[in-house]
Design a protein around this motif. Structure first.
Motif: not given
Length: 411
Positions: A4-21
């Motif tokens: 599975v590729l492309g799990k994230l979106s640009a909006k999700a990337v901007a919103a993520l803040s929780k430490p980790g991978r």
């Protein structure tokens, strides 16, 4: 199961803040540290080990760009390459290729750190700055055999020693450039199997031969030299009378002179063989030292034969240029050959005494130590005899004239 590729979106990337991978799939992750730093990483297995490859800060690298970089990494893995090593090689290829001049200057700055011989340094700089001038603005990866030939052909037969040095030093620079990845290993300045088929036989080169004033012409030359009002004339006559090398004379300091024992002690770092050498000083050689000091107060570290500034040693080309102005087709170093021929053909001094006077190595270590302790008196007689011969046409009382020359050199 398909990856599975492309799990994230640009909006999700901007919103993520929780430490980790946070996985985007296909080995690409957004890594967020405890202090909030965000970066893209690519995880892969190679050689049975898990590897991590940084792809840049999420502030500078977009999600789309991170996916492109991850795809390149997966392509390297599919073809059996390590993505980290592939990136290193690409960065090396992308580095600006230096010009020959830049590469030559960098090499010289590195290797000259251990040199003590100023003449050696001068010859290297001249070969790389003068003889190889046409190469200096060329990128090192563009230099071919034809360019090296353009340097060497005009001087190959007229100045074989100069040409040979230039070829050798060009080869060194290009070898160093190849080692740094700036060009291929095929060196256009290589001699064997390359230039030897284009420039003639190597044995035509002459090494170590310096044009010398004939024995019978030496007294007349010294007489003519005495009429010259220049510090270079003092230095040249001293060079002749001591049968020393140019570099030994121009580097001489007052602390090396022992007037009580009439000796000049040359330290090993300024000798070709790297060993200290004692030179007996004839009466005439001592007169030259009196003329060189004049009315100055000197320190032990002060140069005996100085340039326009009394604190700086005479140029290593000054004596050669003086002989050129005198229209003499010979070199200062050639007087060592003149001395050797005179001592061997016109005197009965033993060969080992003559060779020792020239600071040539004779015998093994034990014999050399014995010679240093036992041969000094014989060498004093040899150098006195040479001084009498070399100055046989000169009028007595030459020292006042030389003092005048010393004063003139400071004007």
């Amino acid at each position: 199961m398909a990856r599975v590729l492309g799990k994230l979106s640009a909006k999700a990337v901007a919103a993520l803040s929780k430490p980790g991978r946070h996985s985007d799939g296909g080995g690409l992750y957004l890594s967020i540290s405890a202090d909030g730093r965000r970066r893209w990483v690519f995880f892969f297995a190679k050689g049975g080990k898990q590897r991590e490859m940084g792809l840049g800060s999420a502030r500078d690298v977009t999600l789309a760009r991170a996916r492109d970089l991850a795809a390149e990494c997966r392509g390297h893995l599919a073809e059996g390459r390590d993505p980290i090593e592939a990136r290193k090689r690409q960065r090396e290829r992308d580095k600006p290729v230096p010009t020959f001049g830049e590469a030559a200057d960098a090499l010289l700055a590195e290797i000259e750190k251990d040199w003590t011989n100023e003449k050696h340094r001068y010859q290297w700089k001249r070969a790389l700055e003068v003889e190889a001038k046409s190469l200096r603005d060329m990128p090192v990866n563009e230099i071919e055999v034809e360019h090296v030939l353009k340097v060497l052909r005009p001087i190959w037969r007229e100045k074989p020693e100069t040409a040979s040095r230039a070829r050798n030093r060009i080869e060194r620079v290009l070898d160093a450039s190849a080692a740094l990845g700036h060009r291929s290993r095929d060196n256009p300045a290589r001699w064997r199997g390359n230039l030897d088929s284009l420039l003639g036989k190597r044995e035509r080169l002459t090494r170590g031969h310096h044009k010398a004033v004939p024995i019978d012409d030496t007294p007349a030359f010294v007489e003519q030299l005495r009429s010259r009002s220049a510090m270079a004339a003092l230095a040249l006559e001293f060079t002749i009378l001591t049968a020393a090398r140019t570099g030994e004379v121009i580097g001489a300091t007052w602390g090396e002179i022992d007037r009580a024992k009439k000796l000049w002690r040359v330290p090993g770092e300024r000798m070709k063989m790297g060993k200290p050498h004692e030179v007996p000083l004839s009466t005439r050689a001592l007169e030259i030292l009196d003329a060189a000091v004049g009315d100055r107060t000197v320190k032990p570290e002060s140069p005996i034969f100085h340039g326009p500034r009394v604190s700086e040693a005479l140029s290593n080309m000054s004596m050669a240029m003086l002989m050129r102005r005198m229209q003499v087709d010979a070199t200062p170093h050639g007087f060592r050959s003149t001395f050797r021929d005179w001592a061997g053909d016109r005197t009965n001094f033993p060969r080992d005494i003559i060779e020792h006077a020239l600071a040539h190595q004779v015998g093994d270590g034990t014999e050399q130590a014995y010679r240093r302790s036992s041969a000094l008196e014989k060498r004093k007689k040899l150098m006195d005899a040479w001084a009498r011969y070399a100055t046989s046409l000169c009028a007595h009382g030459g020292a006042p004239l030389l003092r005048e020359a010393s004063r003139a050199s400071r004007v």
